[in-house]
Design a protein around this motif. Structure first.
Motif, PDB file in Angstrom:
ATOM      1  N   MET A 116       0.802  -1.220   0.000  1.00 56.85           N
ATOM      2  CA  MET A 116       0.000   0.000   0.000  1.00 56.85           C
ATOM      3  C   MET A 116       0.838   1.274   0.000  1.00 56.85           C
ATOM      4  SD  MET A 116      -3.003  -1.228   2.608  1.00 56.85           S
ATOM      5  CE  MET A 116      -3.566   0.405   2.906  1.00 56.85           C
ATOM      6  N   CYS A 117       1.961   1.262   0.693  1.00 54.70           N
ATOM      7  CA  CYS A 117       2.711   2.505   0.871  1.00 54.70           C
ATOM      8  C   CYS A 117       4.147   2.408   0.404  1.00 54.70           C
ATOM      9  CB  CYS A 117       2.711   2.910   2.340  1.00 54.70           C
ATOM     10  SG  CYS A 117       1.075   3.126   3.024  1.00 54.70           S
ATOM     11  N   GLY A 118       4.544   1.314  -0.224  1.00 56.89           N
ATOM     12  CA  GLY A 118       5.936   1.141  -0.611  1.00 56.89           C
ATOM     13  C   GLY A 118       6.305   1.976  -1.817  1.00 56.89           C
ATOM     14  N   GLY A 119       7.586   2.126  -2.016  1.00 59.00           N
ATOM     15  CA  GLY A 119       8.074   2.862  -3.172  1.00 59.00           C
ATOM     16  C   GLY A 119       8.021   4.365  -2.957  1.00 59.00           C
ATOM     17  N   ASP A 120       8.202   5.067  -4.035  1.00 59.87           N
ATOM     18  CA  ASP A 120       8.204   6.526  -3.990  1.00 59.87           C
ATOM     19  C   ASP A 120       6.836   7.022  -4.442  1.00 59.87           C
ATOM     20  OD1 ASP A 120       9.008   9.122  -3.775  1.00 59.87           O
ATOM     21  OD2 ASP A 120      10.029   9.164  -5.708  1.00 59.87           O
ATOM     22  N   LEU A 121       5.833   6.868  -3.617  1.00 59.66           N
ATOM     23  CA  LEU A 121       4.486   7.281  -3.972  1.00 59.66           C
ATOM     24  C   LEU A 121       4.285   8.747  -3.597  1.00 59.66           C
ATOM     25  CD1 LEU A 121       2.410   4.217  -2.760  1.00 59.66           C
ATOM     26  CD2 LEU A 121       3.259   4.699  -5.053  1.00 59.66           C
ATOM     27  N   GLU A 122       3.595   9.432  -4.438  1.00 57.89           N
ATOM     28  CA  GLU A 122       3.253  10.820  -4.162  1.00 57.89           C
ATOM     29  C   GLU A 122       1.753  10.875  -3.931  1.00 57.89           C
ATOM     30  OE1 GLU A 122       4.614  12.961  -7.509  1.00 57.89           O
ATOM     31  OE2 GLU A 122       6.684  12.370  -7.233  1.00 57.89           O
ATOM     32  N   PHE A 123       1.337  11.735  -3.032  1.00 61.44           N
ATOM     33  CA  PHE A 123      -0.064  11.815  -2.676  1.00 61.44           C
ATOM     34  C   PHE A 123      -0.613  13.199  -2.965  1.00 61.44           C
ATOM     35  CE2 PHE A 123       1.752   8.471  -0.104  1.00 61.44           C
ATOM     36  CZ  PHE A 123       0.839   7.460  -0.297  1.00 61.44           C
ATOM     37  N   VAL A 124      -1.916  13.300  -2.936  1.00 61.99           N
ATOM     38  CA  VAL A 124      -2.581  14.584  -3.163  1.00 61.99           C
ATOM     39  C   VAL A 124      -2.472  15.404  -1.896  1.00 61.99           C
ATOM     40  CG1 VAL A 124      -4.787  15.671  -3.680  1.00 61.99           C
ATOM     41  CG2 VAL A 124      -4.163  13.527  -4.805  1.00 61.99           C
ATOM     42  N   HIS A 125      -2.114  16.643  -2.072  1.00 64.49           N
ATOM     43  CA  HIS A 125      -2.003  17.563  -0.955  1.00 64.49           C
ATOM     44  C   HIS A 125      -2.909  18.748  -1.233  1.00 64.49           C
ATOM     45  CE1 HIS A 125      -0.252  21.058   1.162  1.00 64.49           C
ATOM     46  NE2 HIS A 125      -0.091  20.171   2.123  1.00 64.49           N
ATOM     47  N   ILE A 126      -3.777  19.038  -0.302  1.00 65.93           N
ATOM     48  CA  ILE A 126      -4.701  20.157  -0.502  1.00 65.93           C
ATOM     49  C   ILE A 126      -4.347  21.235   0.502  1.00 65.93           C
ATOM     50  CG2 ILE A 126      -7.095  20.903  -0.388  1.00 65.93           C
ATOM     51  CD1 ILE A 126      -7.893  18.085  -1.210  1.00 65.93           C
ATOM     52  N   ASP A 127      -4.033  22.397  -0.029  1.00 67.77           N
ATOM     53  CA  ASP A 127      -3.776  23.565   0.792  1.00 67.77           C
ATOM     54  C   ASP A 127      -5.016  24.435   0.703  1.00 67.77           C
ATOM     55  OD1 ASP A 127      -2.815  25.673   2.190  1.00 67.77           O
ATOM     56  OD2 ASP A 127      -1.095  26.073   0.890  1.00 67.77           O
ATOM     57  N   MET A 128      -5.685  24.671   1.787  1.00 71.59           N
ATOM     58  CA  MET A 128      -6.968  25.367   1.759  1.00 71.59           C
ATOM     59  C   MET A 128      -6.833  26.826   1.345  1.00 71.59           C
ATOM     60  SD  MET A 128      -8.943  22.970   2.270  1.00 71.59           S
ATOM     61  CE  MET A 128     -10.558  23.588   2.612  1.00 71.59           C
ATOM     62  N   GLU A 129      -5.673  27.417   1.531  1.00 67.72           N
ATOM     63  CA  GLU A 129      -5.494  28.815   1.153  1.00 67.72           C
ATOM     64  C   GLU A 129      -5.185  28.969  -0.324  1.00 67.72           C
ATOM     65  OE1 GLU A 129      -2.700  30.726   3.705  1.00 67.72           O
ATOM     66  OE2 GLU A 129      -3.645  29.939   5.509  1.00 67.72           O
ATOM     67  N   HIS A 130      -4.689  27.950  -0.958  1.00 65.45           N
ATOM     68  CA  HIS A 130      -4.331  28.005  -2.359  1.00 65.45           C
ATOM     69  C   HIS A 130      -5.076  26.919  -3.120  1.00 65.45           C
ATOM     70  CE1 HIS A 130      -1.041  29.914  -0.168  1.00 65.45           C
ATOM     71  NE2 HIS A 130      -0.864  30.666  -1.269  1.00 65.45           N
ATOM     72  N   PHE A 131      -4.752  26.778  -4.361  1.00 62.95           N
ATOM     73  CA  PHE A 131      -5.369  25.731  -5.173  1.00 62.95           C
ATOM     74  C   PHE A 131      -4.894  24.361  -4.680  1.00 62.95           C
ATOM     75  CE2 PHE A 131      -5.362  29.366  -8.060  1.00 62.95           C
ATOM     76  CZ  PHE A 131      -6.704  29.380  -8.401  1.00 62.95           C
TER      77      PHE A 131
END
Length: 154
Positions: A116-131
């Protein structure tokens, strides 16, 4: 007397094996403590019933009973053999149940974590002040599927 002792031995071994299996298969620490307390209650219910519901005459008979002649306590270099053997059996049973029940579960959890979490996974990041900032995870989806299929085959 021998038949009763054999039955008690079988019940004790069965309770030990089922209880240890039950506790070893528990992952959540709160449930583990609760199940250990429940197992302790089950193991001591006979003594609890005797101490609370037996008549005083029966308690006096048991309290005043002399030890039956039989096996004498054997010692080795000043150490009583029975408790030493029991301690070694306890350690061996813990090692046995750890290697047969707990360790495979730990390895399954580590495999699941790696899948589930191995490798170089990138995730979605939501910054509420920006897009919302999204990351491309499609590059890792094929690798994840390959590892998942490999784990299912094994």
């Amino acid at each position: 007397v021998l038949i009763v002792s054999a039955i008690r031995l079988c019940v004790g071994i069965s309770l030990f094996a089922m209880g240890a299996t039950w506790l070893a298969s528990e992952i959540n620490i709160e449930n583990l403590v609760l199940n250990a307390a429940a197992l302790e209650c089950i193991m001591n219910v006979d003594e609890l019933l005797f101490s609370n519901f037996a008549p005083e005459i029966a308690k006096a008979v048991v309290r005043n009973a002399v030890k039956l002649p039989g096996m004498k306590n054997r010692s080795w270099s000043g150490v009583n053999a029975t408790p030493a053997i029991m301690i070694m059996l306890c350690f061996l049973s813990v090692i046995l149940f750890f290697s047969q029940m707990v360790w495979p579960l730990v390895m399954d959890l580590r495999t699941g974590q790696e899948i589930m979490c191995g490798g170089d996974l990138e995730f979605v990041h939501i910054d509420m002040e920006h897009f919302p900032q999204t990351a491309n995870t499609d590059a890792h989806a094929d690798d994840l599927l390959k590892r998942l299929r490999k784990h299912q085959i094994e």
